[in-house]
Design an enzyme around this catalytic site. Sequence first.
Site, PDB file in Angstrom:
ATOM      1  N   GLY A  32      53.939  43.588  -7.676  1.00  0.00           N
ATOM      2  CA  GLY A  32      53.668  45.358  -7.647  1.00  0.00           C
ATOM      3  C   GLY A  32      53.204  45.824  -8.949  1.00  0.00           C
ATOM      4  N   CYS A 241      44.806  49.425  24.335  1.00  0.00           N
ATOM      5  CA  CYS A 241      43.535  49.078  24.057  1.00  0.00           C
ATOM      6  C   CYS A 241      42.714  49.063  25.209  1.00  0.00           C
ATOM      7  CB  CYS A 241      43.361  47.851  23.399  1.00  0.00           C
ATOM      8  SG  CYS A 241      41.753  47.144  23.321  1.00  0.00           S
ATOM      9  N   CYS A 244      41.806  45.251  25.956  1.00  0.00           N
ATOM     10  CA  CYS A 244      42.433  44.207  25.974  1.00  0.00           C
ATOM     11  C   CYS A 244      43.999  44.611  26.556  1.00  0.00           C
ATOM     12  CB  CYS A 244      42.561  43.168  24.907  1.00  0.00           C
ATOM     13  SG  CYS A 244      43.774  44.066  23.546  1.00  0.00           S
ATOM     14  N   CYS A 266      41.150  48.016  19.947  1.00  0.00           N
ATOM     15  CA  CYS A 266      41.641  47.230  18.760  1.00  0.00           C
ATOM     16  C   CYS A 266      40.553  47.387  17.885  1.00  0.00           C
ATOM     17  CB  CYS A 266      41.796  45.726  19.291  1.00  0.00           C
ATOM     18  SG  CYS A 266      43.269  45.540  20.475  1.00  0.00           S
ATOM     19  N   CYS A 272      41.801  41.222  19.448  1.00  0.00           N
ATOM     20  CA  CYS A 272      41.172  41.873  20.855  1.00  0.00           C
ATOM     21  C   CYS A 272      40.697  40.627  21.637  1.00  0.00           C
ATOM     22  CB  CYS A 272      40.282  42.994  20.484  1.00  0.00           C
ATOM     23  SG  CYS A 272      39.912  44.071  22.267  1.00  0.00           S
TER      24      CYS A 272
END
Lengths: 291, 360, 189
Positions: A32, A241, A244, A266, A272
């Site tokens: 980080g 979606c 899909c 998606c 997808c």
Amino acid sequence: MTDQTAYNFAYLDEQTKRMIRRAILKGVAIPGYQVPFASREMPMPYGWGTGGVQVTAACLVPEDRLKVIDQGADDTTNAVSIRRFFQRTAGVAVTEATAEATVIQTRHRIPETPLTEGQILVYQVPIPEPLRFLEPRETETRKMHELEDYGLMHVKLYEDISRHGQIATAYDYPVKVEGRYVMDPSPIPKFDNPKLAGNAAIQLFGAGREQRIYALPPYSEAISLDFDDYPFAASKADHACDLCAAPDSYLDEVITDDQGSRMFVCSDTDFCASRRKAGHIGPMGTPMAGG
Amino acid sequence: MYVAVKGGEKAIDAAHAWLAEERRGDTSVAELSVAQIRQQLALAVNRVMAEGSLYDPDLAALAIKQARGDLIEAIFLIRAYRTTLPRLGASTPLETAQMAITRRISATFKDLPGGQILGPTFDYTHRLLDFKLAAEGGVPPAPTAPASLDAVPHVTSLLNRDGLIQTEAEGNATPPDLTREPMEIPTTRPLRLQAITRGDEGFILSMAYSTQRGYGRTHAFVGELRIGTVAVEMEIPELGFSVEIGEVELTECETVNQFKGSKTEPPQFTRGYGLVFGQTERKAIAMSLVDRALRWKELGEDNTGAPAQDEEFVLMHADNIQATGFLEHIKLPHYVDFQAELELVRKLRREALAHGEAAE
Amino acid sequence: MTPEALLGGFTDAPRQSARAFRAALEAMSRPGTLWPLEGAAPPAPLSVAAGVLILTLCDGTTPLHLGGSYDLQVVRDWVTFHTGAPLVSAEEAHFALGTWADLMPVDRFAIGLPDYPDRAATLIVEMPSLSAQGPRLTGPGIAVVAHLNLPETAAFRANRALFPQGFDTYLTSGAHVAGLPRSTIVEAV
């Protein structure tokens, strides 16, 4: 002369790669923390992935299979451009399949398919400093990180709550890494934040213009900042979606005519397509060959 | 039925082909040669060399041609090329006192050793469009004078003899290089000078202008502006002495700044310094003003909060390649972020409206 | 310079150093796991892995400290010829090479600054062997727990207490490397 012989493997010269590699290793050792590095001027514009490209170039081996996505999609023009750059200069194989890739360079998304050990996810980062829009001075923000003084960030989030009744940050949502540094996860939607933590892959972040590299080692803790009474919640459009039928993927909203019609698809194009190949078809989708 | 947009690759290829055609323009018009650009657009070439941090007029001219005259794009091409070059060694410090001068003026002394030389300047041209240039035609030769062999000392060194101007520190330390090391704020004067000399001409000009209008005023005069060529020498360890490997054209500006003294410094003149590749007069003068403004701390002056006194602000925003890249990146897709914002705004509106209705 | 010093470098530096870096990255990212490092033939007493690490990470900008039993002419020549790394005292080193005993006391090495903790040394500790047994490791990069036959625990525990400052460590033996970043919590078992 081919491009591969005109330039060094993965474009950068060896000394530059060593410098970047050393910065990556320090980044991994201090999860980080933003390691300054002497970012080079790449043959693509600053702000278009030069940090990610330098990190990828320093990591690539000839045996890699590289995937490049922008907004979750493999076929957005900048993803195409970066993928081509590495095909040309490193001669590496490329793929659109998340599961098959060994290195994935991304802008603004974490793939839906869970990553595994042996994979590296490289993020393109525009502004690596999570405190930058609260305090524009590098000299000040560096001091805040040193003193672990993140009060300003909590004040900002708290002001959101008092004004809007909730934290009004939808992307680029800050996380605290391993209980020490507050980190900018790059402008991914906050929907993706939970995938930062405990991820089996190595996650590397490159900011070229701002000359910073940072990292999340595998299985690191990365907690989205919140308050006990206003806990962090990943959010997405309240739809499945339309292609899909995935109920749990991050969605792009597409306007389909000038009458206000819209559909949700998606954002992760590989996810997808894989689902459609496997026979999952949404209300507006068509079956795809293969599977 | 919806079909996701595909074909990014094809679109890129087509765009590149179109761009190449547009760059060439009407093929019934003769193509520009790189030599023409180098010779006849020399000031553009100079700017590209200065901000590209690479002294190579032919490459700069090529970059201008490739960039269709967009100088920032040309600078970008040169920068990207420059990064790939190996570093074979470093020259010895350039001796600008030994410059073969084509122009030299001082605003502080009417006459001085070495004389004033106006040189090829726009200064006293009346800015009237010369329609003769629209037609092709020869130029009558300019009058010449024999080159003077007299020494041309720096004006500030003359002032320095009387202790009237601040003495600059000398040293053999290798200066830092911001293209090889990440910038660390606060920085040092050599690094600042490097950042400013390759900084955007427009930005540096505006910063300098702001000091003249009172935002961090430094009371500057051009002590000396000189343009000419300087030999570049390199020490060859095997030979034990330095050899000349070429020459570069430079513009050097030293300002003389009024200074009433501060808590730490006696009253004396101080200076700002500008050194830029090529004949780049505006940039060199602007650079010396910005340099002087940034020296407030070292001279014990007050920080008045002027933008040109703010090292971090100036240095982090002077580079036009960084700036243009980041500025233009907002045209890249941000569907994902926008979608996240869209959901958030909808949610906030929903809640605000529900709240409003409940209140009624 | 001994003729030996000229041999044993990479034959295809761009590709060999890329592969070596990937192993070094995995090692530092997954503390306690062993990774193969090959492609160089450094002079004794350097292990292959230590030699490869030095070729991959060191150059003229990274001062290197050679610990006692590694401060030999042949090693100095080899490092200088292949990397150009200046050879320095422990306090000035970005990298340090030696056995654990050579590198003691390790509190001589740079641990970075409070605002720049990255400016810390990386130790390359040559080990008689490496195995996933011994002190218990937890922390970033480790899913649950890992084990590694560290030369001791106290020094690494003291180093962890400095976090985010502290040195980082590679342990090498033969053609294998393991990593131990400053972030790892080490406990004796």
